[in-house]
Design an enzyme around this catalytic site. Structure first.
Site, PDB file in Angstrom:
ATOM      1  N   LYS A  80     102.313  59.017 -49.119  1.00  0.00           N
ATOM      2  CA  LYS A  80     102.838  57.646 -49.079  1.00  0.00           C
ATOM      3  C   LYS A  80     103.272  57.206 -50.476  1.00  0.00           C
ATOM      4  O   LYS A  80     102.456  56.889 -51.339  1.00  0.00           O
ATOM      5  CB  LYS A  80     101.786  56.663 -48.537  1.00  0.00           C
ATOM      6  CG  LYS A  80     102.462  55.426 -48.010  1.00  0.00           C
ATOM      7  CD  LYS A  80     101.771  54.106 -48.300  1.00  0.00           C
ATOM      8  CE  LYS A  80     101.866  53.529 -49.667  1.00  0.00           C
ATOM      9  NZ  LYS A  80     103.169  52.971 -50.070  1.00  0.00           N
ATOM     10  N   GLY A 100      92.882  50.791 -56.245  1.00  0.00           N
ATOM     11  CA  GLY A 100      92.097  52.029 -56.225  1.00  0.00           C
ATOM     12  C   GLY A 100      90.648  51.780 -55.854  1.00  0.00           C
ATOM     13  O   GLY A 100      90.069  52.492 -55.026  1.00  0.00           O
ATOM     14  N   GLU A 151      93.367  57.712 -60.032  1.00  0.00           N
ATOM     15  CA  GLU A 151      93.889  57.538 -61.392  1.00  0.00           C
ATOM     16  C   GLU A 151      94.465  56.140 -61.468  1.00  0.00           C
ATOM     17  O   GLU A 151      95.355  55.797 -60.683  1.00  0.00           O
ATOM     18  CB  GLU A 151      94.966  58.584 -61.707  1.00  0.00           C
ATOM     19  CG  GLU A 151      94.414  59.973 -61.926  1.00  0.00           C
ATOM     20  CD  GLU A 151      93.415  60.068 -63.067  1.00  0.00           C
ATOM     21  OE1 GLU A 151      93.409  59.192 -63.952  1.00  0.00           O
ATOM     22  OE2 GLU A 151      92.608  61.013 -63.044  1.00  0.00           O
ATOM     23  N   CYS A 177     100.886  54.457 -67.526  1.00  0.00           N
ATOM     24  CA  CYS A 177      99.442  54.218 -67.574  1.00  0.00           C
ATOM     25  C   CYS A 177      98.874  54.640 -68.920  1.00  0.00           C
ATOM     26  O   CYS A 177      97.836  54.146 -69.332  1.00  0.00           O
ATOM     27  CB  CYS A 177      98.760  54.984 -66.455  1.00  0.00           C
ATOM     28  SG  CYS A 177      99.221  56.713 -66.426  1.00  0.00           S
ATOM     29  N   GLU A 236      95.956  45.212 -68.732  1.00  0.00           N
ATOM     30  CA  GLU A 236      97.162  46.042 -68.731  1.00  0.00           C
ATOM     31  C   GLU A 236      98.368  45.171 -68.382  1.00  0.00           C
ATOM     32  O   GLU A 236      98.353  44.452 -67.390  1.00  0.00           O
ATOM     33  CB  GLU A 236      97.008  47.139 -67.669  1.00  0.00           C
ATOM     34  CG  GLU A 236      98.173  48.094 -67.617  1.00  0.00           C
ATOM     35  CD  GLU A 236      97.993  49.157 -66.526  1.00  0.00           C
ATOM     36  OE1 GLU A 236      97.681  48.781 -65.377  1.00  0.00           O
ATOM     37  OE2 GLU A 236      98.155  50.342 -66.839  1.00  0.00           O
TER      38      GLU A 236
END
Ligand code: NAD
Length: 479
Positions: free
Chosen positions: A170, A228, A245, A279, A381
């Site tokens: 996906k 996640g 991750e 990332c 982030e």
């Protein structure tokens, strides 16, 4: 309209979504299928049905499939790179490089299919031997983000298939084009029907149908930490394997003894290239006071020379932000940093059009100075071309500030001191450490991953990929 690929057939979705070029919003790439939960279950059905046959194939058959896919990716790097730059907004050279990386990953895991090995030991009991072997885990769901639309899918799909698993892939909603192109190559590679399935759709809609399905033995996810962690809970609740991750807030430390030219290169490359949408981007630049002002001057001079524009135009250094929502997020962080007292030393302005008049989501790279590690700009982030400089006294303070973050993906230092470099390698709380190199940019034959809020579960890539995509069996024989 481009469909999903399920059970060896191209099928329409419940809906279709337009894919728009962020460098020129007048440019509609295509419409792509959007699955619903029922179609997600069909994809799992197909993968489950294909599992007995694919898991029983010989390493040679798996090698042939993966090698062919890798070869085609490498041969078509220009055209696939053009599509990737057009839908994601990284520059053409970066996009072509990413396709090459995907090709190399498939070639590497073609070899890994042949190299997968176990161990044979004498038992502590006389006459008994012990064999340790690795088997496929079963049907795996692979969920990927938009910022590496072909490399991240490659480094999940290739090891999954190499070790005999079947796949429901996906991709992220914003980049279906590269995912579809990769699926099209896989559809002609000799895989049995159902061994690989492409399921384009909204994460919140099809995600639960994948992670809650008892036939899905494992989830390999790359994306934001919030998503996640919620998926990890769902997997843990039913005992499925997972590998995550996630985000980063990566430090690049620049010490007084650094080669300033090299440090400036590392900062520009690591913080701003790929529009900072990595990332592993070095969004915190931690600089000792003896070199701080000179480093900032050099960095600003370098940033002034960068051209922000259409990802596919020659001479562009930084492409656009991926979409309007991400641009709003970036601008929100820029406003907050200013409100908290950070000094905007360069950039930070959105541009409605590039120099050629293309309407897109352009943003001048933003550099903040006079920041500290408690500000929001240092903690969260951004995932855009935004970095802040934190002034510190000395190496000890630099290391402490570098490690003072919830994340732990990549951590860099620029220094000519062997003592500091060695100490930093040992004490940086990150999965990957870079000395005199940008925090972003890794090899494909070695493990990739982080610590703390950046990662959970087994490492990706290289030989370590077998940890997630295989199950260990210990057999005892008395004969
Ligand atoms: P995201 O978490 O919004 O989405 C990632 C994927 O998860 C997408 O395919 C999305 O559709 C899917 N998803 C969303 N909600 C879901 C749900 N409820 N169930 C199942 N799937 C769901 O992340 P993004 O915005 O696409 O990517 C940016 C993030 O990815 C950043 O935080 C970045 O740091 C991270 N990232 C990490 C790495 C790494 O290796 N550590 C690499 C690249 C990107």
């Amino acid at each position: 309209m481009k469909g999903n690929f399920i059970g060896g057939a191209w099928v329409a979705g419940a809906r279709a979504l337009p894919n728009v070029n962020p460098s020129d919003t007048r440019d509609l790439i295509d419409h792509y299928a959007q699955a619903d939960a029922a179609q997600a279950r069909h994809a799992v059905d197909a993968a489950a049905q294909a599992l007995p046959a694919w898991s029983a194939t010989s390493p040679q058959q798996r090698f042939d499939v993966l090698d062919q896919v890798g070869g085609e990716l490498l041969a078509r790097r220009e055209a696939l790179g053009d599509l990737l730059a057009r839908e994601e907004g990284k520059t053409l050279p970066e996009a072509i490089g990413e396709v090459v990386r995907a090709g190399q990953v498939f070639k590497f895991f073609a070899g890994e299919a042949l190299r997968l090995s176990g161990e044979s030991l004498a038992s502590v009991r006389p006459g008994v031997t012990v064999d340790i072997t690795r088997e496929p885990i079963g049907v795996v769901a692979l969920i990927t983000p938009w910022n590496f639309p072909i490399a991240i899918p490659a480094w999940k799909i290739a090891p999954a298939l190499a070790f005999g698993n079947t796949v429901v892939f996906k991709p992220a909603e914003l980049v279906p084009g590269s995912a579809w192109a990769l699926a099209e190559i896989l559809s002609r590679s000799g895989l049995p029907a159902g061994a690989f399935n492409l399921l384009m759709g909204r994460g919140a809609e099809v995600g639960p149908a994948l992670v809650d399905d008892p036939r899905v033995a494992g989830l390999s996810f790359t994306g934001s930490t919030a998503t996640g962690r919620s998926l990890a809970q769902a997997c843990a609740a039913r005992g499925a394997k997972f590998q995550l991750e996630m985000g980063g807030k990566n430090p690049l430390v620049v010490l007084d003894d650094a080669d300033l030219e090299l440090a400036t290169h590392c900062a520009v490359q690591g913080a701003f290239f790929s529009t900072g949408q990595r990332c592993t981007a070095s969004s915190r630049l931690i600089v000792t006071q003896g070199v701080h002002d000179r480093f900032v001057d050099r960095l600003v001079t370098r940033l002034r020379s960068l051209t922000v524009g259409d990802a596919r135009s020659p001479g562009t250094d930084l492409g656009p932000v991926v979409d309007e929502r991400q641009l709003d997020t970036d601008l929100g962080h820029i406003r907050d940093a200013q409100a908290q007292g950070a000094r905007l030393a360069f950039g930070g302005q959105p541009m409605a059009r590039d120099a050629r008049g293309h309407p897109g989501f352009y943003l001048q790279p933003a550099l903040f100075t006079e920041t500290d590690n408690t500000m929001r700009i240092s903690r969260e982030e951004v995932f855009g071309p935004v970095a802040n400089v934190i002034r510190v006294r000395d190496y000890d303070e630099a290391l402490a500030v570098a490690n003072d973050t919830p994340f732990g993906l990549s951590s860099g230092v620029c220094t000519t001191s062997l003592k500091h470099a060695s100490h930093f390698k040992r004490h940086a709380q990150a999965g990957m450490v870079m000395v005199n190199l940008p925090t972003a940019g890794v090899d494909y034959h070695v493990p990739f991953g982080g610590r703390k809020a950046s990662s959970m579960g087994a490492r990706e890539q290289g030989r370590y990929a077998a940890e997630f995509f295989t199950a260990v069996k210990t057999s005892y024989t008395f004969a």
